[in-house]
Scaffold this motif. Structure first.
Motif, PDB file in Angstrom:
ATOM      1  N   SER A   1       1.076  -1.026  -0.148  1.00  8.34           N
ATOM      2  CA  SER A   1      -0.081  -0.174   0.067  1.00  8.34           C
ATOM      3  C   SER A   1       0.864   1.343  -0.020  1.00  8.34           C
ATOM      4  CB  SER A   1      -0.881  -0.048   1.230  1.00  8.34           C
ATOM      5  OG  SER A   1      -1.703   1.231   1.275  1.00  8.34           O
ATOM      6  N   LYS A   2       1.884   1.302   0.748  1.00  5.60           N
ATOM      7  CA  LYS A   2       2.731   2.359   1.015  1.00  5.60           C
ATOM      8  C   LYS A   2       3.576   2.585  -0.424  1.00  5.60           C
ATOM      9  CE  LYS A   2       6.146   4.274   3.898  1.00  5.60           C
ATOM     10  NZ  LYS A   2       7.159   4.176   5.175  1.00  5.60           N
ATOM     11  N   LYS A   3       4.089   1.381  -1.117  1.00  5.51           N
ATOM     12  CA  LYS A   3       4.833   1.726  -2.251  1.00  5.51           C
ATOM     13  C   LYS A   3       3.612   2.453  -3.580  1.00  5.51           C
ATOM     14  CE  LYS A   3       7.271  -1.183  -5.937  1.00  5.51           C
ATOM     15  NZ  LYS A   3       7.017   0.052  -6.858  1.00  5.51           N
ATOM     16  N   LYS A   4       2.333   1.521  -3.387  1.00  4.71           N
ATOM     17  CA  LYS A   4       1.455   2.315  -4.460  1.00  4.71           C
ATOM     18  C   LYS A   4       1.233   3.820  -4.214  1.00  4.71           C
ATOM     19  CE  LYS A   4      -3.162   0.564  -6.008  1.00  4.71           C
ATOM     20  NZ  LYS A   4      -4.214  -0.310  -5.742  1.00  4.71           N
ATOM     21  N   HIS A   5       0.904   4.177  -2.928  1.00  6.54           N
ATOM     22  CA  HIS A   5       0.906   5.422  -2.806  1.00  6.54           C
ATOM     23  C   HIS A   5       2.333   6.344  -2.963  1.00  6.54           C
ATOM     24  CE1 HIS A   5       1.084   9.062   0.053  1.00  6.54           C
ATOM     25  NE2 HIS A   5      -0.285   9.246  -0.390  1.00  6.54           N
ATOM     26  N   ASP A   6       3.383   5.782  -2.653  1.00  9.28           N
ATOM     27  CA  ASP A   6       4.620   6.599  -3.371  1.00  9.28           C
ATOM     28  C   ASP A   6       4.646   6.630  -4.697  1.00  9.28           C
ATOM     29  OD1 ASP A   6       5.228   6.873  -0.481  1.00  9.28           O
ATOM     30  OD2 ASP A   6       6.591   5.418  -0.373  1.00  9.28           O
ATOM     31  N   ASP A   7       4.148   5.636  -5.370  1.00  7.72           N
ATOM     32  CA  ASP A   7       4.525   5.556  -7.004  1.00  7.72           C
ATOM     33  C   ASP A   7       3.086   6.653  -7.520  1.00  7.72           C
ATOM     34  OD1 ASP A   7       6.319   3.538  -6.767  1.00  7.72           O
ATOM     35  OD2 ASP A   7       4.974   1.964  -7.438  1.00  7.72           O
ATOM     36  N   MET A   8       2.272   6.875  -6.937  1.00  8.15           N
ATOM     37  CA  MET A   8       1.085   7.763  -7.161  1.00  8.15           C
ATOM     38  C   MET A   8       1.671   9.117  -7.257  1.00  8.15           C
ATOM     39  SD  MET A   8      -1.360   8.540  -8.967  1.00  8.15           S
ATOM     40  CE  MET A   8      -1.893   7.321  -9.456  1.00  8.15           C
ATOM     41  N   MET A   9       2.302   9.263  -5.861  1.00 11.80           N
ATOM     42  CA  MET A   9       2.706  10.531  -5.665  1.00 11.80           C
ATOM     43  C   MET A   9       4.053  11.122  -6.297  1.00 11.80           C
ATOM     44  SD  MET A   9       0.987  11.732  -3.255  1.00 11.80           S
ATOM     45  CE  MET A   9       1.550  13.241  -2.874  1.00 11.80           C
ATOM     46  N   LYS A  10       4.814  10.146  -6.809  1.00 12.71           N
ATOM     47  CA  LYS A  10       5.734  10.444  -7.705  1.00 12.71           C
ATOM     48  C   LYS A  10       5.258  10.784  -9.065  1.00 12.71           C
ATOM     49  CE  LYS A  10       9.854   8.275  -9.734  1.00 12.71           C
ATOM     50  NZ  LYS A  10      10.785   7.055  -9.808  1.00 12.71           N
ATOM     51  N   LYS A  11       4.151   9.845  -9.475  1.00 12.32           N
ATOM     52  CA  LYS A  11       3.656  10.357 -10.878  1.00 12.32           C
ATOM     53  C   LYS A  11       2.998  11.667 -10.764  1.00 12.32           C
ATOM     54  CE  LYS A  11       0.697   7.913 -14.207  1.00 12.32           C
ATOM     55  NZ  LYS A  11      -0.180   6.936 -14.735  1.00 12.32           N
ATOM     56  N   ILE A  12       2.371  11.891  -9.675  1.00 13.33           N
ATOM     57  CA  ILE A  12       1.522  13.528  -9.597  1.00 13.33           C
ATOM     58  C   ILE A  12       2.444  14.525  -9.743  1.00 13.33           C
ATOM     59  CG2 ILE A  12       0.466  14.995  -8.019  1.00 13.33           C
ATOM     60  CD1 ILE A  12      -1.237  12.533  -6.989  1.00 13.33           C
TER      61      ILE A  12
ATOM     62  N   ASP B   1      -5.366  12.515 -14.003  1.00 13.80           N
ATOM     63  CA  ASP B   1      -6.147  12.061 -14.206  1.00 13.80           C
ATOM     64  C   ASP B   1      -6.814  11.477 -12.524  1.00 13.80           C
ATOM     65  OD1 ASP B   1      -8.694  10.566 -14.747  1.00 13.80           O
ATOM     66  OD2 ASP B   1      -7.521   8.796 -15.633  1.00 13.80           O
ATOM     67  N   PRO B   2      -7.759  12.421 -12.465  1.00 19.61           N
ATOM     68  CA  PRO B   2      -8.343  12.133 -10.937  1.00 19.61           C
ATOM     69  C   PRO B   2      -9.027  10.745 -10.536  1.00 19.61           C
ATOM     70  CG  PRO B   2      -9.656  13.481 -12.056  1.00 19.61           C
ATOM     71  CD  PRO B   2      -8.601  13.514 -12.900  1.00 19.61           C
ATOM     72  N   TYR B   3      -9.659   9.918 -11.826  1.00 23.03           N
ATOM     73  CA  TYR B   3      -9.866   8.620 -11.553  1.00 23.03           C
ATOM     74  C   TYR B   3      -8.649   7.851 -11.159  1.00 23.03           C
ATOM     75  CZ  TYR B   3     -14.413  10.419 -13.125  1.00 23.03           C
ATOM     76  OH  TYR B   3     -15.430  11.315 -13.171  1.00 23.03           O
ATOM     77  N   GLU B   4      -7.677   8.183 -11.993  1.00 20.11           N
ATOM     78  CA  GLU B   4      -6.762   7.133 -11.766  1.00 20.11           C
ATOM     79  C   GLU B   4      -5.925   7.309 -10.455  1.00 20.11           C
ATOM     80  OE1 GLU B   4      -2.212   6.334 -13.785  1.00 20.11           O
ATOM     81  OE2 GLU B   4      -3.346   7.719 -14.625  1.00 20.11           O
ATOM     82  N   MET B   5      -5.844   8.762 -10.111  1.00 16.22           N
ATOM     83  CA  MET B   5      -5.272   8.873  -8.757  1.00 16.22           C
ATOM     84  C   MET B   5      -6.250   8.259  -7.530  1.00 16.22           C
ATOM     85  SD  MET B   5      -4.076  12.651  -7.350  1.00 16.22           S
ATOM     86  CE  MET B   5      -5.768  13.237  -7.129  1.00 16.22           C
ATOM     87  N   ALA B   6      -7.530   8.430  -7.731  1.00 14.85           N
ATOM     88  CA  ALA B   6      -8.489   7.945  -6.895  1.00 14.85           C
ATOM     89  C   ALA B   6      -8.500   6.417  -6.594  1.00 14.85           C
ATOM     90  CB  ALA B   6      -9.879   8.187  -6.758  1.00 14.85           C
ATOM     91  N   GLY B   7      -8.254   5.724  -7.763  1.00 11.60           N
ATOM     92  CA  GLY B   7      -8.208   4.258  -7.713  1.00 11.60           C
ATOM     93  C   GLY B   7      -6.946   3.793  -7.363  1.00 11.60           C
TER      94      GLY B   7
END
Length: 153
Positions: free
Chosen positions: A57-68, A79-85
């Protein structure tokens, strides 16, 4: 005169009982020691599944923050839907926090036995709004204990 002395003795015994009651309250900064609590809890083989879920979960969150951050740097829309998912599962997060709280309860019982009747969280809205005595902070002693536990593993 005897009635006055009896009344005075009753008042003094009530005030002493009240002082003892306040002495059994303490506070802890849960957020300051949460990561250490999880380290100790995850060291238990029974909690391996929780650790794997937490790390994923932490890795998934960190990856999304990096992408943002990369999207913002490059001027691309997010893309807010990708971010929320891809954000962390609230149920999993709550379960991990409860694991840390359970570890904290075990440590308080081990280190302080029946010394405190009430321990409040310093970082969440405190249920105690007023007190006539200072509240001891156990955060540093529990943090020291957790660091020692972590070092011996």
């Amino acid at each position: 005169m005897k009635k006055l002395l009896c009344l005075l003795a009753i008042c003094l015994s009530v005030s002493v009982a009240t002082a003892d009651e306040f002495a059994s309250i303490a506070k802890i900064d849960f957020n300051e020691i949460k990561d250490l609590l999880l380290d100790v809890a995850f060291a238990n083989p029974q909690n391996k599944e929780f650790q794997e879920k937490h790390l994923a979960s932490k890795k998934k969150h960190d990856d999304m923050m990096k992408k943002i951050m990369e999207s913002q740097r490059d001027g691309k829309p997010i893309d807010p839907y990708e971010m929320a998912g891809s954000m962390t599962d609230l149920t999993g997060t709550k379960a991990i926090e409860n694991l840390a709280r359970a570890e904290l309860i075990l440590i308080i019982e081990k280190l302080y036995k029946d010394q405190y009747q009430l321990v409040i969280s310093k970082t969440h809205q405190d249920p105690v709004l007023y007190t006539t005595s200072p509240i001891p902070d156990l955060t540093s002693s529990i943090k020291q204990y957790l660091l020692k536990e972590k070092a011996t593993q």
